[in-house]
Enzyme design. Structure first.
Site, PDB file in Angstrom:
ATOM      1  N   ASP A  21    -163.914 119.920  -1.463  1.00 54.41           N
ATOM      2  CA  ASP A  21    -163.294 120.655  -0.345  1.00 54.41           C
ATOM      3  C   ASP A  21    -161.769 120.538  -0.386  1.00 54.41           C
ATOM      4  O   ASP A  21    -161.132 120.194   0.619  1.00 54.41           O
ATOM      5  CB  ASP A  21    -163.806 120.122   1.009  1.00 54.41           C
ATOM      6  N   GLU A 200    -169.637 129.691   4.810  1.00 54.87           N
ATOM      7  CA  GLU A 200    -168.796 128.593   5.277  1.00 54.87           C
ATOM      8  C   GLU A 200    -167.511 128.549   4.456  1.00 54.87           C
ATOM      9  O   GLU A 200    -167.267 129.388   3.588  1.00 54.87           O
ATOM     10  CB  GLU A 200    -169.538 127.254   5.164  1.00 54.87           C
TER      11      GLU A 200
END
Length: 323
Positions: A21, A200
């Site tokens: 991430d 997402e």
């Protein structure tokens, strides 16, 4: 292919190892890098005058999870932003008593140097209605367009098995939304529904008067991939009808190149501001024991973004940097 016998290729040399991430912010003094750490227990930050320098820059722990209660487990996907002279980090976290009660939270630093300044908890990110952030919510990104600030995030809703959608709202302050949430994208296609129905990890890049929002789809194994939405920047960003969604993923697993499950990216500019660069994570193998969420070998990669004659972005592993 498992982690013990993965094949090294010219394309899968990590920029930074075991940092999922990834998020990089370009500031006047250089680049700032943060990401999820394998233990999911803290927020880290590193700084360098150059992008290349981030690879070996010293990493500092800015904040650690709570022992109990909210923000005590699953500290995920931090993003650092500089807004009106103040530093903010948006991240998601759960509660040890309810580990999937994931919600977005905000850290704040009012000092000029985010590496040495004091970071305080600004609390949960606040919605503007009775629905926002009431269930599994994460992957907040914020951006400015035509003197207004916007927030896009992922949230699971529905009756029965929950589905992760993308929502958008205008912001009133860096820690509070101004408008009600608007549904931006749902997992409509088969490639967005592998193992889990997921949209997402939104990220925004601007080019020739248009905004492009990439997002990640499906579960976090080799099926993880990157989709894209777009809109002219003069349109109403809060009107879902003005957005265009691509029918196929923009980037996905490539066995030959040894890159599996690309996703959760961000965009930055090169030192000379002439090149757009996509930063993303991926694995070097696809056989995972147990839950892929707890496999620590999602590494950070960087890719030069190319624009075609129509102004559309092209994502190619051949353009990976630091090969």
């Amino acid at each position: 292919m498992n982690k013990d016998d993965y094949r090294k290729t010219e394309f899968n040399n990590p920029f930074i190892e075991q940092r999922a991430d990834p998020y990089i912010y370009k500031h006047r003094d250089g680049y700032y890098f943060t990401a999820s750490v394998p233990e999911y227990d803290r927020i880290v930050l590193r700084r360098s005058a150059t992008l290349e320098g981030l690879r070996t820059a010293e990493e500092k722990v800015l904040w650690k999870k709570h022992d109990i209660g909210i923000m005590s487990i699953h500290v995920w996907a931090p993003e650092i932003h500089y807004i009106n002279g103040v530093w903010y980090i948006y991240f998601a976290a759960g509660d040890k008593e309810d580990i999937w009660a994931i919600r977005p939270y905000v850290l704040e630093c009012k000092e000029e140097d985010p590496m040495e300044g004091c970071w305080t908890e600004a609390g949960p990110l606040q919605g503007a209605d009775d629905f926002t952030f009431k269930d599994f919510s994460l992957d907040v990104t914020v951006f400015e367009n035509r003197n207004k600030w916007y927030c896009i995030w992922a949230e699971k809703v529905s009756v029965g098995k929950k589905i992760s959608h993308l929502y958008i709202a205008e912001m009133e302050t860096p820690i509070k939304l101004k408008t009600q949430q608007k549904l931006l994208s749902s997992p409509d296609y088969e490639w967005e529904r592998v193992d889990f129905w997921v949209n997402e990890a939104p990220s925004v890049v601007r080019h020739d008067g248009k905004l492009y929002v990439t997002y990640s789809a499906s579960a976090t194994g080799e099926c993880y991939c990157i989709g894209m939405l777009s809109i002219p920047d003069e349109q109403d960003l809060l009107d879902p009808r003005t957005w265009t969604k691509k029918r196929y993923p923009m980037l996905k697993t490539d066995y030959d190149k040894g890159l599996f499950g690309p996703g959760h990216n961000c965009f930055i500019r090169s030192e000379d501001n002439k090149t757009d660069i996509m930063v993303y994570h991926a694995r070097q193998y696809n056989e995972i024991t147990g839950d892929s969420l707890y496999d620590h070998n999602r590494h950070t990669y960087c890719m030069k973004l190319v624009w075609d004659n129509q102004g559309e972005p092209i994502f190619r592993y051949e353009n990976n940097l630091y090969q």
